[in-house]
Design a protein around this motif. Structure first.
Motif, PDB file in Angstrom:
ATOM      1  N   TYR A 119      -5.567  -3.343  -5.701  1.00 42.98           N
ATOM      2  CA  TYR A 119      -5.827  -4.750  -5.367  1.00 42.98           C
ATOM      3  C   TYR A 119      -5.846  -4.883  -3.849  1.00 42.98           C
ATOM      4  O   TYR A 119      -4.857  -4.555  -3.176  1.00 42.98           O
ATOM      5  N   VAL A 120      -6.974  -5.368  -3.319  1.00 45.59           N
ATOM      6  CA  VAL A 120      -7.099  -5.505  -1.868  1.00 45.59           C
ATOM      7  C   VAL A 120      -7.722  -6.857  -1.511  1.00 45.59           C
ATOM      8  O   VAL A 120      -8.373  -7.505  -2.337  1.00 45.59           O
ATOM      9  N   ASP A 121      -7.491  -7.264  -0.275  1.00 44.15           N
ATOM     10  CA  ASP A 121      -8.102  -8.462   0.288  1.00 44.15           C
ATOM     11  C   ASP A 121      -8.647  -8.062   1.655  1.00 44.15           C
ATOM     12  O   ASP A 121      -7.924  -7.468   2.465  1.00 44.15           O
ATOM     13  N   PHE A 122      -9.897  -8.370   1.939  1.00 46.09           N
ATOM     14  CA  PHE A 122     -10.528  -7.892   3.167  1.00 46.09           C
ATOM     15  C   PHE A 122     -10.036  -8.592   4.432  1.00 46.09           C
ATOM     16  O   PHE A 122     -10.415  -8.187   5.530  1.00 46.09           O
ATOM     17  N   LEU A 123      -9.191  -9.599   4.292  1.00 49.00           N
ATOM     18  CA  LEU A 123      -8.598 -10.224   5.474  1.00 49.00           C
ATOM     19  C   LEU A 123      -7.157  -9.763   5.679  1.00 49.00           C
ATOM     20  O   LEU A 123      -6.514 -10.113   6.661  1.00 49.00           O
ATOM     21  N   CYS A 124      -6.668  -8.944   4.766  1.00 50.12           N
ATOM     22  CA  CYS A 124      -5.270  -8.489   4.796  1.00 50.12           C
ATOM     23  C   CYS A 124      -5.118  -7.296   5.743  1.00 50.12           C
ATOM     24  O   CYS A 124      -5.695  -6.224   5.495  1.00 50.12           O
ATOM     25  N   PRO A 125      -4.346  -7.422   6.824  1.00 50.37           N
ATOM     26  CA  PRO A 125      -4.161  -6.304   7.766  1.00 50.37           C
ATOM     27  C   PRO A 125      -3.548  -5.073   7.112  1.00 50.37           C
ATOM     28  O   PRO A 125      -3.920  -3.938   7.426  1.00 50.37           O
ATOM     29  N   HIS A 126      -2.600  -5.275   6.187  1.00 53.91           N
ATOM     30  CA  HIS A 126      -1.968  -4.144   5.506  1.00 53.91           C
ATOM     31  C   HIS A 126      -2.969  -3.414   4.620  1.00 53.91           C
ATOM     32  O   HIS A 126      -2.843  -2.202   4.399  1.00 53.91           O
ATOM     33  N   CYS A 127      -3.969  -4.169   4.116  1.00 54.21           N
ATOM     34  CA  CYS A 127      -5.001  -3.530   3.298  1.00 54.21           C
ATOM     35  C   CYS A 127      -5.883  -2.629   4.150  1.00 54.21           C
ATOM     36  O   CYS A 127      -6.341  -1.572   3.698  1.00 54.21           O
ATOM     37  N   ALA A 128      -6.116  -3.042   5.397  1.00 55.53           N
ATOM     38  CA  ALA A 128      -6.893  -2.208   6.316  1.00 55.53           C
ATOM     39  C   ALA A 128      -6.144  -0.905   6.593  1.00 55.53           C
ATOM     40  O   ALA A 128      -6.741   0.179   6.625  1.00 55.53           O
ATOM     41  N   THR A 129      -4.832  -1.008   6.763  1.00 58.17           N
ATOM     42  CA  THR A 129      -4.012   0.187   6.968  1.00 58.17           C
ATOM     43  C   THR A 129      -4.018   1.061   5.721  1.00 58.17           C
ATOM     44  O   THR A 129      -4.121   2.291   5.804  1.00 58.17           O
ATOM     45  N   PHE A 130      -3.940   0.418   4.561  1.00 55.60           N
ATOM     46  CA  PHE A 130      -3.972   1.138   3.283  1.00 55.60           C
ATOM     47  C   PHE A 130      -5.274   1.915   3.144  1.00 55.60           C
ATOM     48  O   PHE A 130      -5.286   3.089   2.756  1.00 55.60           O
ATOM     49  N   GLU A 131      -6.380   1.262   3.468  1.00 58.67           N
ATOM     50  CA  GLU A 131      -7.687   1.923   3.374  1.00 58.67           C
ATOM     51  C   GLU A 131      -7.746   3.121   4.306  1.00 58.67           C
ATOM     52  O   GLU A 131      -8.248   4.192   3.944  1.00 58.67           O
ATOM     53  N   ASP A 132      -7.198   2.963   5.492  1.00 59.04           N
ATOM     54  CA  ASP A 132      -7.218   4.044   6.472  1.00 59.04           C
ATOM     55  C   ASP A 132      -6.392   5.241   6.001  1.00 59.04           C
ATOM     56  O   ASP A 132      -6.779   6.397   6.198  1.00 59.04           O
TER      57      ASP A 132
END
Length: 240
Positions: A85-98
């Motif tokens: 589960y991700v949200d494209f405005l979520c900073p932690h999601c950007a870190t998760f993707e990385d």
């Protein structure tokens, strides 16, 4: 004696007056009823028009059932099912993707896991104007709709170009997707084709399952390890 006067004219006058009064009353009632019906009809038309103009047909992505709240990016016959589960405005999601995006993509492409991604609009209210999470998720789904193999590239690009609360314009989203995938999804982005599916199918299920993003479920069990540790999700999947 007073002259004998006929009462007939008086009676006729009274009858005529009553008839006129009754006719006037009927006209007034008819006008009132007609006005009410006309107003109700107008309200209905306006509400219907407002509903049809403000609402949008729910269109699921190609190959996705109307009530399916995820995109299945890889299927495994005997490997674990991994829900992300991700949200494209979520900073932690950007870190998760990385940290974990490449691992998940590889496991899915190798057929070791069934990977299900839930693109949430959870932070819609956090952007100004509101709605960026939905619009960014729609942009990624637009790329998926054209070529499912391009989801990963679109997802990575959207996180790499993650804006502040101001969000990105439709033109900027189109450019991000085009540069990352080579796909022209401008009309899909402008029309918000998959926004109803994201808001009305993906998000309700997500709210029942988890309160935040990023969230990972492995065979229905929430991953409780350290998402900030590289390889932690892959390790948990391999042990499942």
């Amino acid at each position: 004696m007073p002259p004998n006067r006929s009462r007939t004219p008086l009676i006729i006058a009274i009858i005529a007056g009553v008839a006129c009064l009754g006719l006037a009353l009927i006209v007034v009632i008819a006008l009132v009823i007609g006005g009410v019906l006309f107003t109700s009809g107008d309200d209905g038309d306006e509400q219907g028009g407002s509903s049809s103009s403000s609402s949008q047909e729910l269109v699921p992505p190609p190959g996705v059932a109307e009530d399916q709240p995820y995109l299945e990016l890889g299927t495994s016959a005997d490997g674990p099912v991994v829900d992300v589960y991700v949200d494209f405005l979520c900073p932690h999601c950007a870190t998760f993707e990385d940290l974990h995006g490449e691992d998940l993509t590889q496991l899915a492409s190798d057929g070791e896991i069934t990977l299900r991604v839930h693109p949430r609009p959870m932070l819609d209210a956090n952007s100004s104007p509101a709605g960026y999470s939905s619009r960014a998720a729609n942009a990624a789904v637009c790329a998926y709709a054209e070529d499912p193999a391009q989801w990963s590239a679109a997802e990575t690009a959207l996180f790499e170009n993650q804006p502040g609360e101001e969000g990105l314009t439709d033109e900027e989203l189109t450019s991000v997707i085009d540069e990352a995938t080579g796909l022209d999804v401008s009309s899909c982005i402008t029309e918000g084709t998959y926004v109803p599916w994201i808001q009305d199918v993906v998000e309700p299920e997500a709210l029942e399952t988890t309160q935040g993003t990023p969230t990972v479920l492995i065979d229905g069990e929430m991953f409780t390890g350290d998402l900030a540790e590289p390889g932690s999700v892959r390790s948990a999947i391999e042990q499942a």
